[in-house]
Design an enzyme around this catalytic site. Structure first.
Site, PDB file in Angstrom:
ATOM      1  N   ASP A   1     -44.450 -37.006 -54.358  1.00 40.17           N
ATOM      2  CA  ASP A   1     -45.424 -38.014 -53.928  1.00 40.17           C
ATOM      3  C   ASP A   1     -45.803 -38.931 -55.088  1.00 40.17           C
ATOM      4  O   ASP A   1     -46.976 -39.098 -55.409  1.00 40.17           O
ATOM      5  CB  ASP A   1     -46.665 -37.331 -53.347  1.00 40.17           C
TER       6      ASP A   1
ATOM      7  N   PHE B   1     -55.700 -33.807 -48.686  1.00 42.34           N
ATOM      8  CA  PHE B   1     -56.109 -32.442 -48.355  1.00 42.34           C
ATOM      9  C   PHE B   1     -57.522 -32.114 -48.830  1.00 42.34           C
ATOM     10  O   PHE B   1     -57.889 -30.962 -48.893  1.00 42.34           O
ATOM     11  CB  PHE B   1     -55.126 -31.444 -48.969  1.00 42.34           C
TER      12      PHE B   1
END
Length: 937
Positions: free
Chosen positions: A762, A638
């Site tokens: 994650d 991101f």
């Protein structure tokens, strides 16, 4: 046709040869020649290419006869009929590793009732001739490598009860001839490549108890005819391309008709629509459901609109959960009629207006979560009536005014009280001392003033206390001496003065003490927790002195008692004057902010509250040298991460600046998710957040960034898999073990030591950073999700940063691909893959692995004899003794496989992982010490 004759010629020859052998036998030749099932069994054996366990070694004519007419009936896996001698009734050869193809001559076994060849490695097609076994009751060919279409001739098996051909490579469609299998109770074709629609005629097989077509390529809608299966106990349709089932979707008003149709279900008690792709406006028909409704959950979707005012009619409702959606409007007052409600979860929406006073009427309420909305006004004093409440979360709203003393008097609060990130002001009431059962209190990032009440020391069950980011002044109360159960205490970013309490030295459970950015003065203790730099933060307290050298405080000067008194008086006067100016400035800024925030809330903006803004874009622009390429550390999913330098001279600080690509889909939600997670966590093995920036850049565009602790040695991924030779020295065996233990401790904290728990989502080497001492720090919480652990299998009670699958291919828990909700067990799976990656040096996406295997399977096949061959060559080349390698490889691989178990509920807990790794470390260290001692002797 010629090709078919050519393929069958060897089998015909084999049958003829076998018959000739039997006719020339000197022992009971006439009897055996009538046993026509023998040639069929021999033909089956002839097509088996591998028999690793030697299961078919008994299948020989000489060894079977022994004077018996039908000696083959004693062969392994063969059972003959008593009423029809010489005929095979059951052939069971499951789970013995057979390779080869299935003989088409099995169709000659006219008396066969059971055929079980499951859990082998058989290939080729299912022989159509099996359709001639008219007596067959149970057929199990599952877990092989069979391919081709399902033979329509199998529809002739009119007596079939069990049909299990799942976990193969079977394609095609379900044959229409199966509509005649009226006696079948188990029908499983799961985990294949079967396509087409689910046939409506399945609804006519009313004997069905178990229907499993999941993990295929089925399409279309679920046929309504399945509702006729009144004996059905298990129905598995997941992981297909079905419409309106796997992931419920609603975009137009007509898509919600299914909800309207539920109004006819007069005994309906539970509606659970969580974690789907539902969007659009929630229809008012949700108020027309059965009045017996006890659970209503629609969280984790993209539903808009208002909560229907008729919701109050569900007087039996115990769980109401509309969390993590796009709901707007106000919370209806008639919700207070739900007198039996236990859990009310409305967090992560866009509700505005005031909290209804009627919520105080829900006297049975246990958990009330309204966080991450735009709620305004004061906290209702009627909350004091919620005498059963154990959890209250109103964080991240626009609430103002003082915290009612009635709220601070709810003695039933035991799990957490979270009022952080609001606009609350005034003093903390002394009634806070009545929260004697509370474990977590978070009042951070408000405008609370005055002194910390001494009565807070009565809350002896506190484990986590967060008061940072307020306007509190005065000294740290000596009554805090009683809070010996504290694991985290954050009083940073206030105006506290006076000395650092010496009694904190002996707080053995304290893992994080943050007193930075205050006005503390005097000597710093130098023993106990203060001797550990990773636990205590005292930065920006200009008048502290002494303490351990790593704090870099000046030595404490000696002052005579009378001078010391005058010295303190001068400090008090200076602090008073400065404090008055600061308070005046803050009040002005607060008034400006309140006006701006309320205006922004009315405009429906989704930015995080203004109180998060601690640093400007200009400061970040300067600290990173205009976000230069030279300061670029790396890029993530991101955005980018830069190295930034703040301050000057002795106060120079290096930090990591994570700049989000706000144009990328999901980046803003990732930023919110990371803020929501990082503001709650305090652990030495997690990357610490310093501050955030939610502002505009020089061009007027939206800008979001996180300023994080700088970890100098980069990611574990670069150490395990250096891109160029000599770039990094791969970690040693003990370094890998220590890193594994560090990450396990971080996950244990997230899963088991904060409430609500946090799922990282994650876990992988690139999100693990190593400091100068090779201590691992888990970072990147952009996908993190906050959950209620005890309800994770039933309801969504946390915040999701994105819709859909979370994580990275290879590390992703397999159940996530089937729509299962996020859970701590998913993190455990990812950690298990990480552990095996550190053991082998192979990524889970390594081309070495193919479609038939993966990293956990690779290790499982190597256990126990070939584990050393799977280890990273860099470990084996470090001259470690073989005994040490074995002490490392065996238990670590076992632990990794325990984390990667298929059923999530069977996976080991992170607390047990920490304990096991600690034992492995102690064992290896003991062996190394013994080896050193032996060498010295």
């Amino acid at each position: 046709m010629e090709m078919r004759r050519w393929l069958l010629r060897p089998l015909a020859l084999l049958t003829t040869t076998t018959a000739l052998l039997l006719n020339t036998s000197t022992s009971t030749s006439s009897s055996i020649s009538t046993a026509h099932d023998l040639p069929t069994l021999l033909s089956f054996k002839s097509l088996i290419t591998k028999d690793p366990l030697g299961a078919l070694s008994s299948w020989t004519i000489n060894s079977s006869s022994n004077g018996s007419t039908h000696g083959f009936c004693s062969w392994t896996g063969v059972k003959c009929s008593r009423t029809h001698p010489g005929h095979v009734m059951a052939l069971r050869l499951q789970g013995i590793g057979l390779s080869g193809t299935i003989s088409p001559f099995l169709g000659n076994l006219s008396r066969l009732r059971v055929l079980d060849l499951s859990n082998n490695k058989l290939e080729g097609q299912i022989p159509p001739s099996l359709g001639n076994c008219f007596a067959l009751r149970r057929l199990n060919l599952s877990v092989n490598s069979l391919s081709g279409a399902i033979p329509p001739a199998m529809g002739n098996l009119s007596k079939l009860v069990v049909l299990a051909i799942g976990s193969n490579n079977i394609s095609g469609t379900i044959p229409p001839s199966f509509a005649d299998l009226a006696t079948v109770t188990v029908f499983s074709i799961a985990s294949n490549y079967v396509h087409g629609q689910i046939p409506p005629w399945l609804g006519n097989l009313t004997a069905l108890k178990d229907l499993n077509v999941e993990d295929n390529m089925m399409s279309g809608h679920v046929p309504p005819a399945l509702s006729k299966l009144t004996n059905l106990r298990f129905l598995f349709l997941g992981t297909n391309n079905l419409q309106g089932k796997n992931e419920l979707q609603a975009t137009e008003s007509r898509d919600w008709d299914f909800l309207t149709s539920l109004a006819n279900c007069s005994s309906l008690s539970t509606v659970d629509l969580q974690l789907n792709n539902l969007s659009g406006i929630l229809p008012n028909s949700i108020s027309n459901l059965s009045q017996k409704l006890e659970t209503l959950q629609v969280g984790g979707n993209q539903i808009a609109g208002h909560i229907p005012t008729g919701i109050g009619r569900y007087y039996k409702l115990t769980v109401l959960e509309f969390a993590d959606n796009l709901f707007t409007g106000t919370i209806p007052s008639d919700i207070g009629k739900l007198s039996n409600l236990r859990n009310l979860f409305l967090f992560q929406n866009r509700y505005h207006g005031e909290i209804p006073l009627s919520l105080g009427n829900m006297s049975q309420l246990n958990k009330l979560i309204l966080s991450n909305n735009n709620l305004e006004g004061s906290i209702p004093a009627t909350f004091g009536n919620l005498t059963e409440l154990i959890s209250l979360d109103l964080s991240s709203n626009l609430l103002s005014g003082q915290i009612p003393e009635e709220v601070m008097s709810i003695s039933s609060l035991a799990l957490f009280l979270n009022l952080s990130n609001n606009l609350l002001d005034g003093p903390i009431t002394p009634h806070v001392g009545q929260l004697v059962n509370l474990a977590i209190m978070d009042l951070s990032s408000n405008k609370l003033s005055s002194a910390i009440p001494n009565t807070l020391g009565s809350c002896i069950e506190l484990q986590f206390l967060y008061l940072q980011g307020n306007l509190l002044h005065g000294q740290i109360p000596k009554e805090f001496m009683a809070l010996r159960g504290l694991e985290e205490l954050d009083l940073s970013n206030n105006n506290l003065s006076g000395p650092v309490p010496e009694f904190l030295e002996s707080f053995q459970l304290l893992k994080n003490l943050n007193l930075s950015f205050n006005q503390l003065s005097g000597p710093v203790p130098d023993t106990g927790i203060f001797s550990n730099a990773s636990i205590v933060s005292l930065t920006s307290n200009g008048m502290l002195c002494g303490g351990p050298v790593f704090y870099h405080f000046p030595a404490c000067p000696y002052l005579a008692p009378d001078k010391l008194a005058r010295h303190k008086l001068i400090h008090i006067l200076v602090f008073t004057v400065v404090g008055a100016f600061i308070l005046l400035g803050v009040c002005i800024a607060t008034c400006c902010y309140i006006n701006k925030s309320r205006g922004d809330a009315r405009q429906g903006q989704e930015n995080i509250p203004e109180m998060f803004q601690r640093i400007s874009y200009t400061e970040l622009h300067s600290a990173t040298d205009s976000f230069s390429v030279e300061n670029l550390i790396g890029r993530g999913s991101f955005g980018s991460v830069y190295k930034g330098t703040f301050g000057s001279g002795a106060n120079l600080i290096t930090a990591a600046v994570k700049v989000l690509d706000v144009q990328r889909q999901g980046a803003t939600r990732s930023f919110m998710s990371e803020c929501n997670a990082l503001k709650r966590i305090r652990h030495r093995k997690l990357v610490k957040v310093i501050t955030v920036c939610d502002s505009l850049d020089h061009s007027g565009s939206q800008f979001k960034a996180l300023v994080l602790e700088f970890i100098p040695n980069g990611s574990l991924d670069k150490w395990l898999h250096p891109s160029t030779e000599g770039e990094f020295q791969t970690p040693s065996l003990m370094q890998r073990l220590n890193i594994a233990l560090d990450v396990a401790e971080a996950l244990e904290y997230l899963h088991h030591h904060i409430d609500p728990p946090i799922v990282h989502c994650d876990v992988k080497p690139s999100n693990i950073l190593l400091d100068d001492n090779m201590v691992a720090h888990l970072g990147d919480f952009g996908l993190a999700k906050i959950i209620r652990a005890e309800e994770s299998s039933q309801s969504l009670t946390g915040q999701s940063s994105s819709v859909g699958i979370k994580g990275t291919i290879g590390y992703l828990a397999p159940e996530y691909g089937m729509g299962t909700e996020i859970s701590v067990e998913g993190d455990v799976y990812s950690y298990g893959v990480l552990l095996l990656e550190m053991l082998t040096g192979r990524r889970p996406t390594d081309p070495f692995f193919n479609e038939s295997t993966n990293l956990p399977n690779y290790i499982e096949m190597a256990c126990p004899g070939n584990l050393l061959e799977t280890m990273d060559v860099n470990i084996r080349c470090n001259q470690e003794p073989k005994a040490t390698l074995e002490l490392f490889a065996a238990p670590v691989s076992k632990l990794g496989l325990a984390c990667c178990r298929g059923p999530a509920r069977q996976r080991i807990r992170m607390s047990d992982v920490v304990r096991e790794l600690g034992a492995i470390k102690r064992l290896i260290m003991a062996s190394q010490n013994f080896a050193s001692w032996s060498t010295a002797q």
